[in-house]
Design an enzyme around this catalytic site. Structure first.
Site: not given
Ligand SMILES: *[C@@H]1O[C@H](CO)[C@@H](O)[C@H](O)[C@H]1NC(C)=O
Ligand SMILES: *[C@@H]1O[C@H](CO)[C@@H](O)[C@H](O)[C@H]1NC(C)=O
Ligand SMILES: *[C@@H]1O[C@H](CO)[C@@H](O)[C@H](O)[C@H]1NC(C)=O
Ligand SMILES: *[C@@H]1O[C@H](CO)[C@@H](O)[C@H](O)[C@H]1NC(C)=O
Ligand SMILES: *[C@@H]1O[C@H](CO)[C@@H](O)[C@H](O)[C@H]1NC(C)=O
Length: 394
Positions: A125, A371, A374
């Site tokens: 990702s 998060d 990312h």
């Protein structure tokens, strides 16, 4: 001594933060204010350049390279502004290498090179994060209403029709086959890897003209189950081994594939080094209960390196790439770890789409679901792509 130095650095970081904050507030009242760019003086390019050592410099003249809302193919995982982030200083930092500048990204020039060609990002990702950044950079520089996005199983294909070019992402988080290969349903508690098998994935990207690989995060656990045999049939042989050893097997399978199947005159190869995470504040001098949530400024301590980035994994890739070079296969290793380490401020934190509804308890403690892996876009992956661009046009 070290402690004193850290405290000094924290103080400097704090004062600098205050300066940026005041600057940003002042700027709101006075549209022309740009003095902070005085520290952003650019360097002259002199021949060979090490893009990977340098510092972040606030530069709201040149950055962000595009507007979040302008990018029609933005991902909800990275659209931090859309999901409520209001401090936007994170979008306005330029990476300044010590001895030179990173060339300006020219989307039309890259598309001209990609005419009739295919570029594929292969990996997890974070590589998808970089691919979305590339899609945004290209889409906003063509303004092409003819650009489209197609998804077919593990492959997402951004097509720039006017150039007959394709910029794709292929999901294979461990590069080799694994039980996490499903493009959506890949959150499995027990990780099983066919560390010797890459062909099932590789046949979807071997013909590309530019390939950009990564794999790291999914290996970051102590042990891993390796499977000899296939997922579909009974009778496979399983063995639990140390993840680092599994990583070596996988990188070997990847390198063997490149050696025998890649057209060396056609395909340019890149490997992105690991992307750092910011999940424990005590590493940069706040409390351990704290993570990237609420962080609005980069770490300014020179050479900061978080515990999540295990250099042994980097070493495996580096050694393998050197061996490949001796066999005539040239893979460029883009060492973006250090420059990204500084950017505790640039993760989506709580400002992204949540897959599952948040519980009452989570809402009371936002850092519990932040998060810190990312990156927001526009942001850090744009810089990775600028560096990639610089290697495509040396
Ligand atoms: C478009 O590019 C593909 C390769 O990606 C090539 O096979 C095809 O001939 C090209 N088509 C045109 C119209 O140029
Ligand atoms: C879209 O493609 C058509 C034909 O393929 C072309 O005539 C048109 O100019 C393109 N539109 C844009 C905005 O580039
Ligand atoms: C490798 O790519 C070059 C350039 O595209 C092409 O001319 C050549 O035929 C290819 N070689 C093989 C074995 O496919
Ligand atoms: C986050 O920042 C806000 C505003 O600066 C502050 O009120 C809040 O206490 C902070 N939360 C944490 C967990 O640091
Ligand atoms: C990548 O950069 C880091 C820090 O700048 C350095 O310690 C490391 O040796 C580099 N790795 C490779 C493989 O060049």
């Amino acid at each position: 001594m070290m402690k004193l130095k850290n405290q000094f650095n924290s103080l400097v970081a704090f004062l600098f933060g205050l300066l940026v904050f005041l600057a940003a507030s002042f700027r709101l009242q006075n549209g022309n204010w740009k003095a902070i760019n005085a520290i952003a003086s650019r360097k002259e390019n002199k021949g060979e350049c090490d893009f990977f050592s340098g510092r972040w410099v606030y530069d709201d003249m040149e950055y962000p390279l595009y507007n979040e809302r302008q990018c029609r193919f933005m991902s909800d995982q990275s659209a931090c502004m859309k999901f409520g982030r209001s401090d936007l200083v994170y979008q306005k930092w330029r990476w300044q290498p010590d001895g030179c500048n990173i060339p300006r990204f020219n989307g039309e020039k890259l598309l001209e090179k990609l005419r009739g060609k295919r570029m594929v990002f292969v990996g997890d990702s974070l590589n998808r994060n970089q691919w979305v950044s590339m899609v945004c950079l290209l889409d906003t520089s063509t303004h092409g209403s003819n650009n489209t996005m197609e998804t077919h199983k593990n492959l997402m294909s951004f097509k720039i029709k006017d150039y007959n070019a394709s910029v794709d992402f292929y999901w294979s988080p461990l590069l080799v086959e694994s039980n996490s290969d499903h493009p959506v349903l890949h959150r499995v508690p027990d990780r099983i890897v066919r560390a010797h098998s890459i062909e099932k994935h590789a046949k979807h990207w071997t013909d590309a003209d530019i390939l950009v690989f990564n794999t790291y995060l999914w290996w970051r656990r102590k042990n891993m189950k390796i499977l000899w045999g296939s997922f579909e049939e009974d009778g496979g042989v399983y063995k639990e081994i140390e993840s680092l050893r599994g990583y070596e097997l996988a990188i070997k399978a990847w390198s063997d594939w490149l050696e025998f199947h890649i057209n060396r005159t056609r395909t340019e190869l890149f490997f992105m080094s690991m992307s750092p995470t910011h999940s424990s504040g005590d590493e940069w001098g706040t409390d351990s209960g704290h993570n990237c949530y609420n962080e609005t400024l980069p770490i300014l301590r020179d050479g900061y390196w978080g515990e999540g980035s295990d250099p042994r994994y980097m070493h495996v890739v580096e050694t393998t790439i050197q061996e490949l070079k001796q066999k005539g296969v040239n893979v460029k290793f883009l060492n973006i770890t250090q420059l990204s380490e500084y950017r505790k401020d640039a993760h989506p934190s709580v400002y992204r789409k949540q897959w599952d509804p948040l519980t009452e308890e989570q809402l009371k403690n936002p850092s519990s679901y932040a998060d810190c892996i990312h990156w927001c876009l526009p942001g850090v992956p744009d810089i990775w792509n600028q560096i990639l661009y610089a290697h495509i046009f040396p």
